[in-house]
Design an enzyme around this catalytic site. Structure first.
Site, PDB file in Angstrom:
ATOM      1  N   ASN A 211       0.864  -1.163   0.116  1.00 50.68           N
ATOM      2  CA  ASN A 211      -0.027  -0.103  -0.067  1.00 50.68           C
ATOM      3  C   ASN A 211       0.885   1.301  -0.021  1.00 50.68           C
ATOM      4  O   ASN A 211       2.072   1.210   0.028  1.00 50.68           O
ATOM      5  CB  ASN A 211      -0.929  -0.040   1.140  1.00 50.68           C
ATOM      6  CG  ASN A 211      -0.199  -0.137   2.476  1.00 50.68           C
ATOM      7  OD1 ASN A 211       0.439   0.929   2.784  1.00 50.68           O
ATOM      8  ND2 ASN A 211      -0.119  -1.139   3.346  1.00 50.68           N
ATOM      9  N   ASP A 279      -3.917  -6.243   5.239  1.00 48.78           N
ATOM     10  CA  ASP A 279      -4.855  -7.325   5.909  1.00 48.78           C
ATOM     11  C   ASP A 279      -4.844  -8.454   5.458  1.00 48.78           C
ATOM     12  O   ASP A 279      -5.164  -9.445   6.064  1.00 48.78           O
ATOM     13  CB  ASP A 279      -6.289  -6.645   5.537  1.00 48.78           C
ATOM     14  CG  ASP A 279      -6.461  -5.424   6.233  1.00 48.78           C
ATOM     15  OD1 ASP A 279      -5.858  -5.255   7.533  1.00 48.78           O
ATOM     16  OD2 ASP A 279      -7.122  -4.470   5.660  1.00 48.78           O
ATOM     17  N   LYS A 289       8.869 -17.247 -10.553  1.00 51.40           N
ATOM     18  CA  LYS A 289       8.243 -16.092 -11.185  1.00 51.40           C
ATOM     19  C   LYS A 289       7.172 -16.710 -11.870  1.00 51.40           C
ATOM     20  O   LYS A 289       7.197 -17.595 -12.715  1.00 51.40           O
ATOM     21  CB  LYS A 289       9.068 -15.216 -12.071  1.00 51.40           C
ATOM     22  CG  LYS A 289       8.468 -13.840 -12.628  1.00 51.40           C
ATOM     23  CD  LYS A 289       9.370 -13.175 -13.293  1.00 51.40           C
ATOM     24  CE  LYS A 289       8.611 -12.271 -14.260  1.00 51.40           C
ATOM     25  NZ  LYS A 289       9.295 -11.802 -15.277  1.00 51.40           N
ATOM     26  N   PRO A 308      -1.971 -12.050  10.181  1.00 52.27           N
ATOM     27  CA  PRO A 308      -2.011 -11.719  11.758  1.00 52.27           C
ATOM     28  C   PRO A 308      -2.309 -10.290  11.957  1.00 52.27           C
ATOM     29  O   PRO A 308      -1.715  -9.520  11.242  1.00 52.27           O
ATOM     30  CB  PRO A 308      -0.778 -12.206  12.180  1.00 52.27           C
ATOM     31  CG  PRO A 308       0.243 -12.175  11.131  1.00 52.27           C
ATOM     32  CD  PRO A 308      -0.471 -12.174  10.028  1.00 52.27           C
ATOM     33  N   ASP A 309      -3.555  -9.963  12.794  1.00 52.03           N
ATOM     34  CA  ASP A 309      -3.360  -8.668  13.187  1.00 52.03           C
ATOM     35  C   ASP A 309      -2.757  -8.343  14.459  1.00 52.03           C
ATOM     36  O   ASP A 309      -2.791  -8.721  15.809  1.00 52.03           O
ATOM     37  CB  ASP A 309      -4.910  -8.515  13.811  1.00 52.03           C
ATOM     38  CG  ASP A 309      -5.462  -7.033  13.952  1.00 52.03           C
ATOM     39  OD1 ASP A 309      -4.554  -6.368  14.457  1.00 52.03           O
ATOM     40  OD2 ASP A 309      -6.196  -6.665  13.626  1.00 52.03           O
ATOM     41  N   ILE A 310      -1.678  -7.445  14.211  1.00 48.42           N
ATOM     42  CA  ILE A 310      -0.514  -7.253  15.087  1.00 48.42           C
ATOM     43  C   ILE A 310      -1.024  -6.720  16.362  1.00 48.42           C
ATOM     44  O   ILE A 310      -0.868  -6.879  17.587  1.00 48.42           O
ATOM     45  CB  ILE A 310       0.803  -6.571  14.475  1.00 48.42           C
ATOM     46  CG1 ILE A 310       1.239  -7.209  13.368  1.00 48.42           C
ATOM     47  CG2 ILE A 310       1.724  -6.234  15.614  1.00 48.42           C
ATOM     48  CD1 ILE A 310       2.177  -6.447  12.575  1.00 48.42           C
ATOM     49  N   PHE A 328      -3.996   3.007  15.369  1.00 44.88           N
ATOM     50  CA  PHE A 328      -4.204   3.980  14.341  1.00 44.88           C
ATOM     51  C   PHE A 328      -5.509   3.600  13.534  1.00 44.88           C
ATOM     52  O   PHE A 328      -5.616   2.233  13.465  1.00 44.88           O
ATOM     53  CB  PHE A 328      -3.068   4.164  13.324  1.00 44.88           C
ATOM     54  CG  PHE A 328      -2.171   5.436  14.002  1.00 44.88           C
ATOM     55  CD1 PHE A 328      -1.453   5.249  14.927  1.00 44.88           C
ATOM     56  CD2 PHE A 328      -2.271   6.539  13.103  1.00 44.88           C
ATOM     57  CE1 PHE A 328      -0.622   6.249  15.532  1.00 44.88           C
ATOM     58  CE2 PHE A 328      -1.258   7.643  13.556  1.00 44.88           C
ATOM     59  CZ  PHE A 328      -0.579   7.501  14.882  1.00 44.88           C
ATOM     60  N   LYS A 342     -13.273   0.599  16.273  1.00 46.63           N
ATOM     61  CA  LYS A 342     -11.953  -0.039  16.162  1.00 46.63           C
ATOM     62  C   LYS A 342     -11.411  -0.100  17.535  1.00 46.63           C
ATOM     63  O   LYS A 342     -10.600  -1.120  18.007  1.00 46.63           O
ATOM     64  CB  LYS A 342     -11.226   0.729  15.311  1.00 46.63           C
ATOM     65  CG  LYS A 342     -10.227  -0.137  14.674  1.00 46.63           C
ATOM     66  CD  LYS A 342      -9.725   0.709  13.267  1.00 46.63           C
ATOM     67  CE  LYS A 342     -10.551   0.189  11.948  1.00 46.63           C
ATOM     68  NZ  LYS A 342     -10.098   1.078  11.091  1.00 46.63           N
ATOM     69  N   LYS A 346     -10.230  -3.951  18.685  1.00 46.22           N
ATOM     70  CA  LYS A 346      -8.791  -4.196  18.717  1.00 46.22           C
ATOM     71  C   LYS A 346      -8.249  -4.483  20.000  1.00 46.22           C
ATOM     72  O   LYS A 346      -7.062  -4.559  20.472  1.00 46.22           O
ATOM     73  CB  LYS A 346      -8.063  -3.266  18.230  1.00 46.22           C
ATOM     74  CG  LYS A 346      -8.561  -2.986  16.675  1.00 46.22           C
ATOM     75  CD  LYS A 346      -7.464  -3.737  15.621  1.00 46.22           C
ATOM     76  CE  LYS A 346      -7.759  -3.454  14.146  1.00 46.22           C
ATOM     77  NZ  LYS A 346      -6.962  -4.133  13.463  1.00 46.22           N
TER      78      LYS A 346
HETATM   79  N1  CTP Z   1      -3.301  -3.136  12.258  1.00 42.50           N
HETATM   80  C1  CTP Z   1      -2.182  -4.388  12.483  1.00 42.50           C
HETATM   81  N2  CTP Z   1      -2.303  -5.694  11.960  1.00 42.50           N
HETATM   82  C2  CTP Z   1      -2.975  -5.808  10.824  1.00 42.50           C
HETATM   83  C3  CTP Z   1      -4.051  -4.835  10.382  1.00 42.50           C
HETATM   84  C4  CTP Z   1      -4.105  -3.575  11.236  1.00 42.50           C
HETATM   85  O1  CTP Z   1      -1.755  -4.305  13.584  1.00 42.50           O
HETATM   86  N3  CTP Z   1      -3.146  -6.943  10.103  1.00 42.50           N
HETATM   87  C5  CTP Z   1      -3.314  -2.191  12.962  1.00 42.50           C
HETATM   88  C6  CTP Z   1      -2.810  -1.050  12.274  1.00 42.50           C
HETATM   89  O2  CTP Z   1      -1.542  -0.714  12.480  1.00 42.50           O
HETATM   90  C7  CTP Z   1      -3.905   0.257  13.043  1.00 42.50           C
HETATM   91  C8  CTP Z   1      -4.841  -0.506  13.175  1.00 42.50           C
HETATM   92  O3  CTP Z   1      -4.644  -2.170  13.300  1.00 42.50           O
HETATM   93  O4  CTP Z   1      -3.081   0.379  14.193  1.00 42.50           O
HETATM   94  C9  CTP Z   1      -6.068  -0.366  12.506  1.00 42.50           C
HETATM   95  O5  CTP Z   1      -5.922  -0.496  11.075  1.00 42.50           O
HETATM   96  P1  CTP Z   1      -6.784  -0.117   9.965  1.00 42.50           P
HETATM   97  O6  CTP Z   1      -5.986  -0.645   8.533  1.00 42.50           O
HETATM   98  O7  CTP Z   1      -7.426   1.001  10.147  1.00 42.50           O
HETATM   99  O8  CTP Z   1      -7.737  -0.949  10.241  1.00 42.50           O
HETATM  100  P2  CTP Z   1      -8.169  -2.599  10.006  1.00 42.50           P
HETATM  101  O9  CTP Z   1      -8.069  -3.401  11.277  1.00 42.50           O
HETATM  102  O10 CTP Z   1      -7.395  -3.071   8.728  1.00 42.50           O
HETATM  103  O11 CTP Z   1      -9.759  -2.665   9.732  1.00 42.50           O
HETATM  104  P3  CTP Z   1     -10.713  -1.960   8.351  1.00 42.50           P
HETATM  105  O12 CTP Z   1      -9.395  -1.819   7.137  1.00 42.50           O
HETATM  106  O13 CTP Z   1     -11.711  -2.724   8.026  1.00 42.50           O
HETATM  107  O14 CTP Z   1     -10.650  -0.433   8.812  1.00 42.50           O
END
Ligand code: CTP
Length: 410
Positions: A211, A279, A289, A308-310, A328, A342, A346
């Protein structure tokens, strides 16, 4: 008003006369200046004027027995809170980037244990020359603060970037640096862990999903926390930014590597999840390749798996959850409502919500709503550095509540 001291190295360029104005401007702000005049600099201003304005001896010769007896060059290099090179000529930048030490100015820059600010001024072609740009990048990578020159008509008649910035702008930058260096350190003894930048999720050995995150906001927060005395670990995805001075940067590429690096860096007092973690990642990245005409098929189907969602993982840790966990929220609409949701989802303590519907992701400004346990604060639109400083101060206040003082580790 500050009561600090800088060591000013005056290089040999036409802008050298402005260093005399700088000495006066700094004196008015309570900043004392001790000067080194390079051989080139002495063709533009005299040691006598420098000495008269600074109220101190003007140093010039590395091999002067008199000077060495009074104050050795090593001692001189450490006798101030900050070393400023103004004007920083192409030659001085090159010497400093290359680690030369063949006169008092370059030896001082090598020997100093203090931060260095360089204020370049030169002809536009010299500034734009690949060698100068390479040297500036090297110096910034080494933690030197190199100011951008102004753009305008030069003494030589050409037009473009290369002019010395206005004296007041330089004095402001010096004063801000001194304040950071000598200001209060309320986060001393605290460990701050941050993530920043994008992640790259490989599709095959040469392609990835990612991104537009620039990492600017996360890097600015890391710097601001270090300025307040915290030990800072910054786990960073691939960005084009130099490591902030005094911050431990751990470079990673994927979301899974980012989580592993964060887990390895714990324990921490505060975790700030600024990274734009992808995500999803390709479910099974190819180990070679992908070919345009693989087995005569059309484009490969993209199958994705959740990363994984950190933030969620660290918020939910039973034993090593940092005392303060901040997420954030990058939102394009219903910023506050989404941020509130959120925060709950979270399990973090605060959410810094920003509206990314404009040019926030690459830009240098941010408009923030801070959602805490106490409610929502809407901050005015400001630079990412200002957002970082304000957030760092908020964190320091949180930790300085009654009974919250921690004894510094050392
Ligand atoms: N984050 C994370 N790990 C992920 C996705 C998000 O740690 N795999 C953290 C980001 O660093 C940020 C927060 O989660 O602090 C929210 O990220 P954001 O992209 O706004 O939210 P998402 O959880 O991806 O939800 P959505 O895209 O549906 O708004």
């Amino acid at each position: 008003m500050s009561s600090n001291r800088i060591l000013l190295i005056i290089g040999g360029g036409i802008a050298a006369y402005k260093s005399l104005e700088l000495i006066r401007a700094l004196a008015k702000r309570g900043v004392a200046t001790r000067c080194i005049l390079t051989n080139g600099g002495s063709h533009f201003v005299t040691p006598l004027s420098v000495s008269a304005l600074s109220g101190d001896k003007c140093y010039g010769d590395l091999f002067s027995l008199d000077d060495e007896a009074e104050m050795g060059h090593i001692e001189l290099s450490r006798s101030a809170d900050l070393v400023v090179v103004c004007p920083a000529t192409a030659d001085l930048l090159a010497k400093a980037a290359g680690g030369h030490a063949n006169d008092l100015a370059s030896t001082t820059l090598m020997a100093t244990d203090k931060p260095v600010l360089m204020v370049p001024a030169m002809n536009v072609r010299m500034w734009e020359h690949a060698a100068t740009q390479r040297n500036v990048a090297t110096l910034r990578g080494d933690g030197v603060d190199v100011m951008e020159p102004d753009t305008g008509t030069m003494a030589c008649g050409e037009f473009g970037p290369g002019r010395l910035p206005e004296v007041d702008v330089i004095a402001d930058r010096i004063e801000a640096s001194l304040e950071r260096l000598t200001g209060p350190k309320p986060l001393k003894g605290r460990h701050a862990l941050l993530t920043a930048g994008p992640t790259r999720e490989p599709l095959d050995p040469v392609r990835y999903l990612s991104n537009h995150s620039s990492g600017k906001q996360g890097y600015a927060i890391a710097r601001a926390l270090a300025d307040l005395g915290a030990r800072v670990t910054l786990v960073s995805g691939p960005v084009a930014l130099p490591a902030p001075r005094g911050v431990d940067v751990v470079q990673v590429e994927t979301g899974r590597q980012m989580l592993a690096a964060c887990e390895a860096a714990l324990p921490a007092d505060v975790f700030i999840s600024v990274a734009a973690v992808a995500d999803w990642r390709p479910s099974s990245p190819a180990d070679r390749k992908l070919k345009l005409k693989d087995e005569g098929k059309g484009p490969p189907a993209l199958s994705l798996t959740e990363n994984p969602d950190i933030l969620l993982t660290i918020s939910g840790m039973a034993e090593s959850r940092p005392e303060l966990v901040i997420g954030f929220a990058a939102e394009t609409d219903m910023v506050e409502e989404n941020a509130q949701r959120k925060r709950a989802r979270k399990g973090c303590d605060w959410i810094v919500a920003n509206d990314v519907s404009g040019d926030v992701m690459g830009g240098s400004e941010n408009e923030i709503a801070l959602v805490t346990e106490a409610g929502v604060e809407n901050w005015p639109r400001m630079g990412k550095d200002a957002v970082a400083r304000q957030l760092a101060e908020r964190i320091a206040r949180k930790f300085s509540g009654p009974g919250k003082q921690k004894i510094a580790a050392e």
